[in-house]
Design an enzyme around this catalytic site. Structure first.
Site, PDB file in Angstrom:
ATOM      1  N   TRP A 355      -8.545  16.839  -1.317  1.00  0.00           N
ATOM      2  CA  TRP A 355      -9.117  15.737  -0.524  1.00  0.00           C
ATOM      3  C   TRP A 355      -8.872  15.949   0.965  1.00  0.00           C
ATOM      4  CZ3 TRP A 355      -6.178  10.685   0.659  1.00  0.00           C
ATOM      5  CH2 TRP A 355      -4.809  10.923   0.795  1.00  0.00           C
ATOM      6  N   ASP A 356      -7.986  16.892   1.279  1.00  0.00           N
ATOM      7  CA  ASP A 356      -7.720  17.260   2.675  1.00  0.00           C
ATOM      8  C   ASP A 356      -9.039  17.474   3.427  1.00  0.00           C
ATOM      9  OD1 ASP A 356      -5.588  17.903   0.890  1.00  0.00           O
ATOM     10  OD2 ASP A 356      -4.627  19.151   2.390  1.00  0.00           O
ATOM     11  N   GLU A 498       2.487  11.217  -3.992  1.00  0.00           N
ATOM     12  CA  GLU A 498       2.711  12.004  -5.213  1.00  0.00           C
ATOM     13  C   GLU A 498       4.140  11.889  -5.748  1.00  0.00           C
ATOM     14  OE1 GLU A 498       1.289  15.890  -4.111  1.00  0.00           O
ATOM     15  OE2 GLU A 498      -0.790  15.313  -4.476  1.00  0.00           O
ATOM     16  N   LYS A 610       6.166   9.837  -0.561  1.00  0.00           N
ATOM     17  CA  LYS A 610       6.006  11.166   0.023  1.00  0.00           C
ATOM     18  C   LYS A 610       5.201  11.095   1.319  1.00  0.00           C
ATOM     19  CE  LYS A 610       4.137  15.713  -1.244  1.00  0.00           C
ATOM     20  NZ  LYS A 610       3.358  16.467  -2.231  1.00  0.00           N
ATOM     21  N   GLN A 611       4.174  10.236   1.322  1.00  0.00           N
ATOM     22  CA  GLN A 611       3.210  10.283   2.428  1.00  0.00           C
ATOM     23  C   GLN A 611       2.450   8.969   2.520  1.00  0.00           C
ATOM     24  OE1 GLN A 611       1.295  13.176  -0.420  1.00  0.00           O
ATOM     25  NE2 GLN A 611      -0.389  12.865   1.006  1.00  0.00           N
TER      26      GLN A 611
HETATM   27  C1  BGC Z   1      -0.104  16.470  -0.692  1.00  0.00           C
HETATM   28  C2  BGC Z   1      -1.557  16.228  -1.029  1.00  0.00           C
HETATM   29  C3  BGC Z   1      -2.385  17.323  -0.401  1.00  0.00           C
HETATM   30  C4  BGC Z   1      -1.883  18.698  -0.813  1.00  0.00           C
HETATM   31  C5  BGC Z   1      -2.612  19.814  -0.116  1.00  0.00           C
HETATM   32  C6  BGC Z   1       0.297  17.852  -1.152  1.00  0.00           C
HETATM   33  O1  BGC Z   1       1.614  18.102  -0.794  1.00  0.00           O
HETATM   34  O2  BGC Z   1       0.707  15.509  -1.304  1.00  0.00           O
HETATM   35  O3  BGC Z   1      -1.967  14.967  -0.539  1.00  0.00           O
HETATM   36  O4  BGC Z   1      -3.714  17.175  -0.778  1.00  0.00           O
HETATM   37  O5  BGC Z   1      -0.524  18.809  -0.499  1.00  0.00           O
HETATM   38  O6  BGC Z   1      -2.439  19.741   1.257  1.00  0.00           O
END
Ligand code: BGC
Length: 776
Positions: A355-356, A498, A610-611
């Site tokens: 999704w980046d 995540e 995490k984010q």
């Molecule tokens: C993140 C995801 C991201 C992926 C690739 C993961 O560590 O939690 O949101 O899409 O890295 O960058």
């Protein structure tokens, strides 16, 4: 050590320099100095070999699966950058002798990497060496390098071993069967090889040209061939003060190249065509090839450049660094290819797209080069079959996009096993490929964002409606009826955060799924009114009438709302979990340090994110939430967020800009820029962070300038950082290019058209006729 203010005069804020060589920190410079053109990416490993270095050369889209138990990845092309240099019998290595001078620098303006060294050999004698390298932006197949060696206080017998080396692997996985090696006319070196599972043919060429003090030289050459290796060895005597120069021009072509996608393809045909093109390019020599590539870079920069006048030149450098990488990571030449989470700069995430792309990178292209944005969405359109397969395999309908995507037909390619679980000692299972499902709605959102900002209805007719309708159908089939609550739920998912797996009703996922279905209904009704013919065509393809019924379920979908404290529960259980003191992890120097103390299951039982999760929702569906709710949730969740994903800081910076907290927004922007460009010498070992680099652009344009598309209208709400005197950037809106200049006092908008363009500046509607200046 990195130096950010190395550029002087015309190079001010265009150079990033490494000031000393440390064999333990090779990954950083390899990744952040990587070269590329979207067709290929070349990690900047040094010419000479050191333990710990990672040589990577990838061609976009050439995925291969090493073994049926593994997932596809971009294979490492046979290397053309390695040189073994012996001077008076001593192998040149910075780990031996004395390094009197060292600098390696990437010129973001021209895309050239230069390394300057003065080296004293342990055998005596001091030598000046210069290495230059670039990947051509004008001929996508070409890589060129040049080395010059000058003995400063003695004469030198210089021996160089060079060629094509197919012995490199992807961390041990050899993706190629060995093909043929050949040296034509004792000059043009060729190697062919084929990927083991996807059957993609590669042909790699290289050629060397020599000169002494500018005069052409034909040194004594020995031709060599070994297992997966072909090359030459040359010996030259260089008098004291003279300069030996060797240019090495190389190319790669693959049967995945668009022009070879035809039925009459044969390896011989490609090999011959590639060789004759290569001979022609190589005959131009390094300087001419560089000149041609630098010209394309110049045009690229005049299209993308953002000017920042700030108390710190670093801000300008950082945005250029981000744009440089956005250019080299993007396969703009081929709509069958997406952008890797590490671009083409490392083996991390195997070249896969997440999704980046849609949520972080696409906005950069929507507003700076919509043609490329469209190509990236066409990649997702071509991925629909894989998405439909994934839905079917999981018992759903419609299109369920893969969490990680590689080649368009391959569908889901997320690996199943990850890092060590410190409690059990086993590998941690990666659930994202199974249950991180928000990507499906993210892609639908991106289609909508693109069309609202470009007005490209032709794209919608050909591709867009189909994506939006079939993703909505997936969600309708995915919802679970909860009898007791009398509503639909989405259970057992991973949201953007995540660190929480198997959660029910992740707010981000539910709201985005709702948005996706609502969008489908709106477009369906619009087509009913305006384009019944097109609707009929789509009806035949997608069984729309039945799907339309199903989308109505959205009215009964549970959408987590703020509780009495104004906090939206991230999922059904988050707010009831334990809270621990996160100070040590918030101050970490290396991400994910929490996993030295807890495993993922334990982290899952605590209020640790995490984010950005709900913060991301606020950014995407900004109209749905009150400012006070956003602020309250920011204050609640940010202290619990470790920013262990590089996607997190930029989103927080934009929200801080939205709140008007300029200092916080700027601090978070700086931290986001440092993920790759900063002094942490291990942050980019596996490759640069594509989404974070695009996030840097977003902090500037969507955060500080406050650019947003809301309800189909363009908005500008500038909130420049205190230390900025000016920000100037290009912005595409409905096929027109605007040039926006912001200062603390006013907003200047210049348009490339006679047509009137309307937008909202600081909440006021304005019409731009070529140029308008507004006082703040
Ligand atoms: C993140 C995801 C991201 C992926 C690739 C993961 O560590 O939690 O949101 O899409 O890295 O960058």
């Amino acid at each position: 050590m990195l130096k950010y203010d190395a550029g002087q005069r015309e190079w001010t804020n265009w150079l990033v320099r490494e000031t000393c060589f440390d064999p333990n920190h090779q990954g950083k410079a390899e990744a952040i100095f990587s070269l590329g053109n979207g067709y290929m990416g070349l990690r900047s490993a040094t010419d000479e070999r050191y333990v710990g270095q990672i040589r990577n050369w990838f061609v976009a889209g050439t995925f291969n699966k090493f073994h049926e138990n593994e997932v596809t990845e971009l294979p490492n092309v046979a290397d053309v950058t390695e040189l073994q240099i012996l001077i008076n019998g001593e192998t040149f290595s910075l780990e031996k002798g004395e390094t009197r001078h060292y600098s390696r620098e990437l010129n973001l303006k021209t895309g050239e990497l230069t390394r300057d060294i003065v080296w004293e050999s342990p055998k005596g004698g001091t030598f000046q060496l210069q290495f230059k390298r670039f990947v051509s932006l004008s001929n996508l197949h070409v890589v060129a390098s040049k080395v010059s060696i000058k003995p400063l206080d003695c004469e030198a017998d210089v021996q160089i071993v060079s060629g094509i080396n197919g012995q490199w692997t992807n961390s041990g996985a050899q993706h190629f069967t060995e093909g043929e090696k050949r040296i034509f006319d004792k000059t043009y070196i060729q190697m062919t090889s084929t990927t083991t599972e996807s059957g993609i043919d590669f042909v790699t060429h290289t050629v060397h040209q020599w000169s002494l003090d500018g005069s052409r030289l034909e040194p004594e050459l020995r031709q060599t061939m070994g297992r997966r290796k072909v090359g030459i060895e040359a010996k030259v005597n260089v008098p004291m003060g003279s300069c030996l120069e060797m240019e090495k021009i190389s190319s790669v072509h693959t049967s995945r190249d668009l022009i070879y996608g035809k039925r009459d393809y044969s390896l011989d045909f490609m090999r011959n065509a590639a060789l004759s093109e290569f001979k022609q390019e190589a005959s131009k020599g390094y300087d001419q090839l560089f000149y041609e590539s630098a010209n394309v870079w110049e045009n690229t920069w005049s299209a993308y450049n953002i000017e920042i006048d700030s108390a710190s030149g670093y801000d300008q450098l950082a945005i250029r660094f981000a744009i440089y990488h956005l250019v080299i990571m993007t396969p703009a030449h081929d709509n069958r290819m997406g952008i890797g989470a590490k671009g083409l700069s490392g083996e991390g995430y195997k070249g896969h797209s997440f999704w980046d792309t849609e949520i972080f990178i696409l906005p950069f292209f929507i507003y700076s080069n919509p043609v490329v944005a469209r190509s990236l969405l066409e990649y997702r359109y071509q991925g629909l079959e894989g998405a439909r397969r994934k839905a079917r395999e999981n018992g759903f309908e419609g299109a369920m996009y893969p969490w990680e995507a590689g080649w368009i037909e391959d569908g889901e390619v997320t690996p199943v096993w990850g890092d060590v679980d410190i409690v059990t000692g086993e590998q941690t299972k990666i659930w994202s490929g199974f249950i991180e499902q928000h990507i499906t709605a993210d892609i639908a959102y991106a289609v909508w964002h693109y069309v609202q900002s470009t007005g490209d209805l032709e794209f919608m007719e050909q591709y867009g409606y189909e994506i939006i309708f079939d993703t909505a159908t997936f969600w309708a089939s995915r919802l679970e009826w909860d009898e007791e609550a009398d509503r639909y739920h989405i259970n057992q998912v991973v949201g953007p955060d995540e660190y929480k797996e198997h959660v029910d009703n992740n707010a981000f996922t539910n709201h985005m799924a709702h948005f996706n279905m609502q969008l489908a209904i709106q477009y369906y009704e619009k087509l009913q009114q305006e384009r019944p013919d097109l609707l009929q065509h789509l009806e035949n393809k997608l069984n729309l009438a039945a799907a339309r019924e199903q989308w109505n379920k959205l009215h009964q979908l549970y959408l987590p709302e703020p509780n009495n404290l104004g906090i939206i529960p991230q999922d059904d259980t988050y707010l009831g979990k334990k809270i621990i003191d996160l100070t040590p992890y918030k101050n970490q120097t290396k991400v994910a340090s929490i996993f030295s103390d807890y495993n993922l299951d334990q982290v899952g039982e605590m209020q640790i994110s995490k984010q950005a999760d709900i913060m991301m929702l606020f950014f995407l569906l900004e109209n749905k939430f009150e400012p006070a709710v956003k602020r309250a949730n920011y204050d609640y969740y940010e202290p619990k967020t470790l920013h262990d994903s590089s996607l997190s800081l930029s989103t927080h910076s934009i929200l801080a800009s939205d709140f008007g907290d300029r200092k916080l927004a700027y601090d978070l922007f700086l931290r986001a820029t440092e993920i790759d460009l900063g002094p942490n010498m291990h942050s980019s070992d596996a490759g640069i962070h594509s989404a974070s680099l695009a996030g840097v652009w977003k902090c500037v344009v969507m955060g500080f300038a406050g650019v947003r598309m809301l309800d189909g209208q363009l908005h500008l709400n500038p909130k420049l950082p205190e230390s900025w005197n000016k920000l100037k950037f290009p912005l595409y809106w409905h096929n027109h290019r605007l040039l926006i200049t912001l200062t603390p006092e006013d907003v200047l908008i210049e348009a490339d058209t006679e047509e009137s363009i309307s937008l909202h500046v600081l909440g006021q509607k304005v019409n731009v006729h070529q140029r308008i200046q507004i006082k703040m």
